[in-house]
Write an enzyme that holds these catalytic residues in place. Sequence first.
Site: not given
Ligand code: PNS
Length: 167
Positions: A18, A42, A91, A129
Site C-alpha cells: 500500500h 467484515k 499486483r 494484508s
Molecule cells: O482493501 P480492500 O478490502 O480491497 O478494499 C475494498 C473497498 C473498501 C475499497 C471496497 O470494499 C469498497 O469500496 N467498499 C464500499 C462499498 C461499496 O461502495 N461497494 C460497491 C462498489 S463494489
Amino acid sequence: MGGVAVYPGSFDPITNGHMDIIERGLGVFDKIIVTVGINPNKKTLFSVEERISMIREAIGKNPRVEVDSFSGLLINYVEKSGVHCLLRGLRAMSDFEYEFQMALMNRRLNRNIETVFLMTGARWFFCNSGIVKEAAALGGSVEGMVPGVVLKKLKQKFPGMVKKSGI
Ligand code: PNS
C-alpha cells in the site's frame, strides 16, 4: 496528471505494498486521500481507529496525503469529497477480476468517476494484508513487509511472532 485521488481500502493493516502505491500515486497526483472502509459485517484484526492511526504514523507528516474513513457506498463518499478519481493498486493477475468488477460497478454508480490503477513494485507482488496477518498469527516474521508501526502492533497482538525473516 495532477488533481486529487481517493485511495480506498480496508488497510487491515497497511502494508508496504500500500505504501508503494501511495508513493507512486504522489508522483501522479497532487494529493491523495487514503480512506479506510468501515464495513460492520467484515471482521477485522484492527479497529478503524487503529488502522487510521497506523496509516498516519506510517506516512508521517505529508501535506499531500490525507487520511480518512468512510462507510456505505464508496461512490457517495467520493462524490461528497468532490473528487473524480479513485486510485487502486494492482499486483498479480489474480487482483484483476475483483478490481475490474469493482471499477465497473463504481462506474455504473457514477460514470464521471474514473478508477486509475497503478502497478505495485515487483517486490510487493505477493504482499497483501491477509497473508501478513496469517503469517504473523502463526508466528512467522513479516519484517520488511509492513511499516515499522504495523510490525510493532502485530508483535503486540501476536507475541509469538519470530524476529528474523528468511531473506
Ligand atoms: O482493501 P480492500 O478490502 O480491497 O478494499 C475494498 C473497498 C473498501 C475499497 C471496497 O470494499 C469498497 O469500496 N467498499 C464500499 C462499498 C461499496 O461502495 N461497494 C460497491 C462498489 S463494489
